[in-house]
Design a protein around this motif. Structure first.
Motif: not given
Length: 321
Positions: A109, A111-112, A178-179, A203, A205, A208, A212
């Motif tokens: 997990q 999101d960096t 991602g976003s 998240r 990332r 992705n 995602y």
């Protein structure tokens, strides 16, 4: 509703006609209805975008599908029966790397910016299930490794690379990875005790490239039209190439795997993929020869989405005969 799906978008492309139909809610609590602009995370139907980026890089001479993964990620190692073996880029693309399916549980997990590298490092020095190139085994990690290769070669983040080279070039203005590209993202739901509940998924990332990409009905209609060669675009040749399956291995049922797509190449060929992540699901399918295709986008992690997709696909296939 019995499927536990709060909101659903269905896109149908039939030659020059495009139909967009929406049901239910993007947000149950605030009663916000789904529209053709509502954004959904795609889950594994994201893989076709990552595959397209790899094929584009090959066409530009930036990489070769016959290259070893270690050429781009020098620290990456994989073992088979205790001996080091080399995985080729095409093995990742076709899910013939020997990487086991259950590696999905090793995705960390976070999101960096370093999550893609961390995800691949978590799966470094793996003991493979098969010799690379010998057998099909669907493993989401294959596409995360491809995502990291895209970063290493382009010197851009994976998200930025897709934005500039895939979404912008194809005019997919609401599509991102991602976003979300705008405020229209549907709330995601998880099925629990037979009813959907809003779920704030963690998240991932680093996943992705495999699960995602975020899009909506309008952009998926464009994407389908490109897949069917109905609209001119700069990637027509490589989109067609992405539908060519790996014939070197035994079919998985009726289907073989191409580049981000399952392909049933016999009779009336059809191309498809399902997607599922912690709180969204999708299905995309099309018959290239008949110029007909569809996408289903849903805001819950429901198996019904794939079921709806396979029913629509077999209906279209029988009608098209």
């Amino acid at each position: 509703n019995q499927a536990g799906i709060p909101g659903l978008s269905l896109v149908l492309v039939d030659g020059d006609s495009v139909y967009l139909k929406n049901w239910g809610y993007a947000d149950l609590k605030d009663r916000i209805p789904v529209t053709s602009k509502t954004l959904f995370e795609l889950g594994s139907t994201s893989k076709a975008f990552t595959a397209l980026a790899i094929l584009k890089m090959q066409e530009e001479g930036l990489l070769r599908l016959d290259d070893h993964v270690s050429k781009y990620i020098p620290w990456f190692r994989s073992m088979y029966k205790g001996k080091e073996v080399q995985i080729l880029l095409k093995n990742l693309l076709h899910h013939t790397s020997g990487i086991p399916m259950e590696t999905i549980s090793r995705i960390p997990q976070g999101d960096t910016d370093d999550m893609l590298e961390r995800t691949v490092r978590e799966n470094n020095n793996l003991e493979l299930k098969e010799m690379p190139g010998e057998a099909f085994e669907y493993a989401t990690i294959n596409y995360d490794i491809l995502g990291l290769i895209i970063e290493k070669v382009s010197k851009l983040s994976f998200e930025e690379y897709l934005h500039k080279n895939i979404f912008q070039k194809l005019g997919l203005e609401s599509t991102s990875v991602g976003s979300p590209a705008n405020i229209n993202l549907a709330k995601g739901y998880k099925i629990s005790f037979f009813s959907p509940r809003a779920y704030q998924a963690p998240r991932f990332r680093g996943n992705n490239p495999a699960g995602y990409v975020i899009s909506n009905g309008e952009d998926m209609a464009k994407w389908l039209r490109y897949q069917l060669s109905l609209d001119a675009n700069c990637y027509d040749t490589i989109i067609k190439r992405s539908h060519i399956p790996d014939f070197t291995i035994t079919p998985n049922g009726q289907s073989l795997y191409a580049s981000g797509w399952f392909v049933a190449p016999y009779g009336n060929p059809y191309v498809y993929h399902g997607g599922l992540n912690p709180n969204f699901s999708s299905f995309v399918g099309f018959l290239p020869d008949k110029k007909i295709g569809f996408a289903v986008l849903a805001n819950s992690n429901s198996d019904y989405t794939a079921y709806i997709g396979s029913v629509v696909l077999s209906l279209l296939n029988s009608v098209a005969n």
